[in-house]
Design an enzyme around this catalytic site. Structure first.
Site, PDB file in Angstrom:
ATOM      1  N   ASP A 199     -16.800  26.083 -16.675  1.00  0.00           N
ATOM      2  CA  ASP A 199     -16.586  25.953 -15.236  1.00  0.00           C
ATOM      3  C   ASP A 199     -17.900  25.916 -14.762  1.00  0.00           C
ATOM      4  OD1 ASP A 199     -16.406  26.428 -12.567  1.00  0.00           O
ATOM      5  OD2 ASP A 199     -14.345  26.738 -13.024  1.00  0.00           O
ATOM      6  N   HIS A 200     -18.590  25.043 -14.286  1.00  0.00           N
ATOM      7  CA  HIS A 200     -20.018  25.466 -14.162  1.00  0.00           C
ATOM      8  C   HIS A 200     -20.299  26.129 -12.722  1.00  0.00           C
ATOM      9  CE1 HIS A 200     -19.500  21.865 -11.351  1.00  0.00           C
ATOM     10  NE2 HIS A 200     -20.937  22.180 -10.635  1.00  0.00           N
ATOM     11  N   HIS A 262     -13.142  25.707 -10.041  1.00  0.00           N
ATOM     12  CA  HIS A 262     -14.104  26.396  -9.344  1.00  0.00           C
ATOM     13  C   HIS A 262     -13.848  27.488  -7.980  1.00  0.00           C
ATOM     14  CE1 HIS A 262     -16.027  23.288 -11.572  1.00  0.00           C
ATOM     15  NE2 HIS A 262     -16.015  22.141 -10.551  1.00  0.00           N
TER      16      HIS A 262
HETATM   17  C1  BG6 Z   1     -17.336  18.812 -10.002  1.00  0.00           C
HETATM   18  C2  BG6 Z   1     -16.276  17.960  -9.457  1.00  0.00           C
HETATM   19  O1  BG6 Z   1     -16.492  19.691 -11.022  1.00  0.00           O
HETATM   20  O2  BG6 Z   1     -17.981  19.644  -9.175  1.00  0.00           O
HETATM   21  C3  BG6 Z   1     -16.936  16.984  -8.472  1.00  0.00           C
HETATM   22  O3  BG6 Z   1     -15.501  17.182 -10.495  1.00  0.00           O
HETATM   23  C4  BG6 Z   1     -17.853  17.804  -7.392  1.00  0.00           C
HETATM   24  O4  BG6 Z   1     -16.098  16.191  -7.689  1.00  0.00           O
HETATM   25  C5  BG6 Z   1     -18.586  18.987  -8.278  1.00  0.00           C
HETATM   26  O5  BG6 Z   1     -18.710  16.828  -6.674  1.00  0.00           O
HETATM   27  C6  BG6 Z   1     -19.432  19.805  -7.402  1.00  0.00           C
HETATM   28  O6  BG6 Z   1     -20.292  20.421  -8.144  1.00  0.00           O
HETATM   29  P1  BG6 Z   1     -21.589  20.930  -7.503  1.00  0.00           P
HETATM   30  O7  BG6 Z   1     -22.264  21.788  -8.602  1.00  0.00           O
HETATM   31  O8  BG6 Z   1     -22.442  19.892  -6.723  1.00  0.00           O
HETATM   32  O9  BG6 Z   1     -21.235  21.998  -6.345  1.00  0.00           O
END
Ligand code: BG6
Length: 511
Positions: A199-200, A262
């Site tokens: 989960d980045h 997230h």
């Molecule tokens: C991803 C989603 O996990 O996270 C995307 O699939 C989204 O739809 C993205 O744009 C958002 O990540 P960040 O790091 O740009 O906030």
């Protein structure tokens, strides 16, 4: 005075204990977007900062015919476009020499057997010690066959003194049954301790700082509860639309794409109790307890506590954009939500009665993610005569951009009369630490190489999160969950979302 920063925050970060170990990183789906935009730039930045283990091989596993050289050239082009740091022409060739390409169908067992032989060879030449890190970044429909073939070829089993781990990219299932199925499948090939579910958001520097802010400072934790907090707002807004991901997004929608993972992770970090220690399981135990305390919203409650909406045509940052239904490859009758606002309740001793508002959407005016704790008002006694409204204290944790923390408080305006104005105490990572924050994938790749699963989701976390989301989606499907609202692209979402927070006397923050 700025706080002293450790020599190498990636290695000496509060939650990181061991050093990343030499290994072969095999990326399944290596010709895809994630590899180009995130994984290879992250690896390059780690290399440029001297943070990669002393020996590493990166092996792209994919279907298309390609030589090592062609693969490296493609990745160089992508890295030049997407890397956080500019590519250094002297460093690149050295880094590129550690990249290899392995062509095979995912379904072809022989391709895995030849991979095993190739990895043994690379171990012998490059000192990667038989350690294997398999990154599943192909489409989720390919996960089962990849896992099966890893098992059949024996690649899932580490040799004596080595390790074999798997990183699983999102989406981790599309609902609870599919997540359980996938978890069972992964478990058939890898131990939970060797499974790293990405989960980045957990890898973002500021998300990691939530625990430090709460538990390394004496003042915040005392007021971090229902006695002092009126409500919490967690927002993730994006100006982007579906960006060529129609096939995935239209089946996912904002609830599955962002809330299930997230946003609920951010909620857990905000609401959890102090863990008994900083071990991965102690932290994840506390997060999963929050998910278990989340009041399930189901049936007609969904219409009352959840707003879903889809963007119509509008203008974002001065650029006219089409509505969701006119995006390429989106069916004209799609009911997929591109925006969700919801009121969650954490039914435990600390948080009883405090609304946790979550808001997430595409084609909003600005890209920003933040957590804001709105504190209760002071008793309306002393400053009554000034007939001024006194703004409540708000503590804002800016996850991105402009990472930092700010506290809104009231102060007397200089002068002979008593005028009270809101002012801000503001901490910016950039100015305090004077260095760019690493990308989430840098930290996560390094942790997987070091065997630290703290910033990855555990099986029970993923499944509990799906329970919450599935109940809401079931109400939408049955029609009890209320209608799909609309908002013009470039606005902050539908009026219904404003109504949702108004009930507790709150208003969404303008970011
Ligand atoms: C991803 C989603 O996990 O996270 C995307 O699939 C989204 O739809 C993205 O744009 C958002 O990540 P960040 O790091 O740009 O906030």
């Amino acid at each position: 005075m700025p706080p002293s920063s450790p020599a190498n925050p990636l290695r000496e970060g509060l939650l990181s204990r061991s050093a990343p170990e030499p290994c072969s990183l095999v990326i399944f789906g290596a010709t895809g977007d994630l590899t180009h935009r995130k994984l290879v730039p992250a690896l390059y930045n780690l290399a440029a900062d001297g943070n990669l283990p002393p020996s590493i091989s990166v092996i792209g596993f994919a279907r298309r015919e390609k030589s090592d050289e062609q693969f490296r050239a493609e990745l160089e082009e992508a890295a030049r476009k997407f890397s956080r740091q500019k590519i250094n022409d002297e460093l690149w060739p050295n880094f590129a020499a550690s990249i290899f390409y392995h062509r095979s169908e995912f379904t072809n067992l022989a391709g895995y057997e030849s991979l095993a032989a190739r990895l043994d060879e690379l171990d012998a030449h490059r000192g990667t010690r038989g350690n294997r890190l398999f990154y599943l970044s192909a489409g989720p429909d390919q996960f089962p066959i990849i896992l099966e073939n890893l098992r059949k070829s024996g690649l899932n089993r580490a040799k004596e003194g080595s390790w074999s781990r798997v990183i699983v990219e999102k989406p981790f299932g599309t609902d609870l049954p599919s997540a359980i199925e996938l978890n069972n499948m992964v478990e058939g090939s890898f131990r939970e301790a060797d499974t790293y579910r990405i989960d980045h958001y957990l890898g973002k520097e500021t998300a990691q700082n939530i625990m430090v802010l709460r538990f390394a400072n004496a003042i915040f934790e005392q007021v971090w509860n229902a006695r002092y907090v009126h409500h919490v707002q967690i927002t993730a807004s994006e100006p982007l639309g579906v960006e060529g991901r129609a096939g995935y997004y239209d089946h996912s929608g904002a609830m599955r794409d962002m809330v299930q993972n997230h946003l609920l992770q951010l909620l857990c970090l905000t609401a959890m109790e102090p863990p008994t220690d900083l071990s991965a399981d102690a932290i994840r135990d506390e997060k999963v307890k929050v998910l278990r305390c989340l009041r399930r919203l189901a049936g007609p409650d969904v219409a009352e506590h959840v707003v879903r909406a889809q963007y119509a045509a509008g203008s974002v940052n001065g650029r006219d954009v089409v509505g969701y239904l006119d995006e390429q490859n989106i069916p004209a009758t799609s009911q997929t939500e591109t925006y969700v606002a919801l009121e969650a309740s954490v039914d435990n001793w600390r948080w009883a009665g405090v609304p946790f508002y979550i808001r997430v959407g595409k084609r909003l005016p600005k890209g920003a993610t933040e957590i804001a704790l709105h504190f209760k008002s002071v008793p309306p006694v002393l400053f009554r005569q000034t007939s001024q409204a006194i703004d409540d204290n708000v503590l804002v944790i800016r996850i991105q951009p402009d990472e930092g923390v700010s506290l809104r408080m009231s102060a007397k305006l200089p002068g002979s009369s008593l005028r009270i104005e809101p002012v801000k105490m503001d901490f910016h990572y950039g100015t305090s630490f004077g260095k760019a924050t690493p990308e989430a994938y840098e930290r996560l790749l390094l942790d997987a190489m070091a065997g630290d699963p703290t910033l990855f989701a555990r099986r029970d976390e993923v499944e509990e999160a799906w329970k919450f989301v599935d109940a809401i989606r079931a109400a939408w499907d049955s029609g009890e969950g209320g209608p799909l609202a609309n908002y013009s692209a470039g606005t902050w979402g539908p009026d219904e979302a404003d109504e949702l927070v108004k009930r507790s006397g709150a208003a969404w923050r303008r970011l």
